[in-house]
Design an enzyme around this catalytic site. Sequence first.
Site, PDB file in Angstrom:
ATOM      1  N   ILE A 201       7.541  -2.357   7.183  1.00  0.00           N
ATOM      2  CA  ILE A 201       7.263  -0.794   7.325  1.00  0.00           C
ATOM      3  C   ILE A 201       8.050  -0.356   5.787  1.00  0.00           C
ATOM      4  O   ILE A 201       9.033  -0.673   5.492  1.00  0.00           O
ATOM      5  CB  ILE A 201       8.218  -0.248   8.434  1.00  0.00           C
ATOM      6  CG1 ILE A 201       7.868  -0.812   9.597  1.00  0.00           C
ATOM      7  CG2 ILE A 201       8.339   1.171   8.322  1.00  0.00           C
ATOM      8  CD1 ILE A 201       6.366  -0.396   9.917  1.00  0.00           C
ATOM      9  N   LYS A 202       7.279   0.442   5.089  1.00  0.00           N
ATOM     10  CA  LYS A 202       7.595   1.136   3.990  1.00  0.00           C
ATOM     11  C   LYS A 202       8.174   2.466   4.053  1.00  0.00           C
ATOM     12  O   LYS A 202       7.585   3.331   4.532  1.00  0.00           O
ATOM     13  CB  LYS A 202       6.431   1.135   2.867  1.00  0.00           C
ATOM     14  CG  LYS A 202       6.727   1.104   1.481  1.00  0.00           C
ATOM     15  CD  LYS A 202       5.492   0.822   0.534  1.00  0.00           C
ATOM     16  CE  LYS A 202       5.921   1.047  -0.769  1.00  0.00           C
ATOM     17  NZ  LYS A 202       4.393   0.955  -1.681  1.00  0.00           N
ATOM     18  N   VAL A 203       9.263   2.600   3.505  1.00  0.00           N
ATOM     19  CA  VAL A 203      10.009   3.986   3.758  1.00  0.00           C
ATOM     20  C   VAL A 203      10.614   4.301   2.191  1.00  0.00           C
ATOM     21  O   VAL A 203      10.851   3.618   1.245  1.00  0.00           O
ATOM     22  CB  VAL A 203      11.189   3.904   4.570  1.00  0.00           C
ATOM     23  CG1 VAL A 203      10.614   3.649   5.982  1.00  0.00           C
ATOM     24  CG2 VAL A 203      12.217   3.120   4.055  1.00  0.00           C
TER      25      VAL A 203
ATOM     26  N   THR B 282       0.727  -1.247   0.037  1.00  0.00           N
ATOM     27  CA  THR B 282      -0.064  -0.158   0.093  1.00  0.00           C
ATOM     28  C   THR B 282       0.874   1.383  -0.114  1.00  0.00           C
ATOM     29  O   THR B 282       2.070   1.174   0.375  1.00  0.00           O
ATOM     30  CB  THR B 282      -0.970   0.032   1.061  1.00  0.00           C
ATOM     31  OG1 THR B 282      -0.043   0.460   2.414  1.00  0.00           O
ATOM     32  CG2 THR B 282      -1.656  -1.242   1.364  1.00  0.00           C
TER      33      THR B 282
ATOM     34  N   ALA C 153       2.965  -1.078   4.839  1.00  0.00           N
ATOM     35  CA  ALA C 153       2.247   0.131   5.196  1.00  0.00           C
ATOM     36  C   ALA C 153       3.471   1.287   5.266  1.00  0.00           C
ATOM     37  O   ALA C 153       4.392   1.042   5.818  1.00  0.00           O
ATOM     38  CB  ALA C 153       1.902  -0.214   6.645  1.00  0.00           C
TER      39      ALA C 153
END
EC number: 2.2.1.2
Length: 214
Positions: A82-84, A27, A56
């Site tokens: 965790i998307k960065v 997402t 996310a």
Amino acid sequence: MELYLDTANIDEIKEIASYGLVDGVTTNPSIIAKSGRNFREVIKEICSIVSGPVSAEVLSTKFDGMMKEALELVEIAENVVIKVPLIPEGLKTVVELTKRNIPTNVTLCFSSSQALLAAKAGATYISPFIGRVDDTSWDGMELISEIREIYDNYGYDTRILAASIRGPMHLKESALRGADCATMPHSAFLQLFKHPLTDIGLEKFLEDSKKLKW
């Protein structure tokens, strides 16, 4: 090869998940904003449908903010990744999250040098945007090949998650060039089932089946 859905649409996720073919979901803020729902509620519901990784994305662009959001997001479910973004503060965050054994997905990758930095930071996934690279008149598939070669040369464990996949050809080429996984929207996923000869063959089978006694 793992196949992910790039969506926050719950109905789309439930549909593909019902086939037993989706390994995870990715997402981003833009996708979730379209749903008009609370960010964390959407992630929580997705995680209840899919047992695989659910990416996310943090909203902050500063280290302290990204860390705060990341630690809150991982409390939602154990399969949250965790998307960065691939920026200096983002990779600094990846280094710290890696020390805490929190999985990460580094997004907005458009070059092999960026992918190298993400791997050095300890990223679990790197997301090169194939379709968007193609839009710049450069070869997105060549980017996959370069990243694969670099990671193999130096033994990096970071997984290549081909993103901005727009159809079967993108997926096929990503698989041939060594991507570990690929994420795509619902419409592109449905295209994978399609082939004109399949339709012709099925039509013939159905016609002939009318002559059979069951």
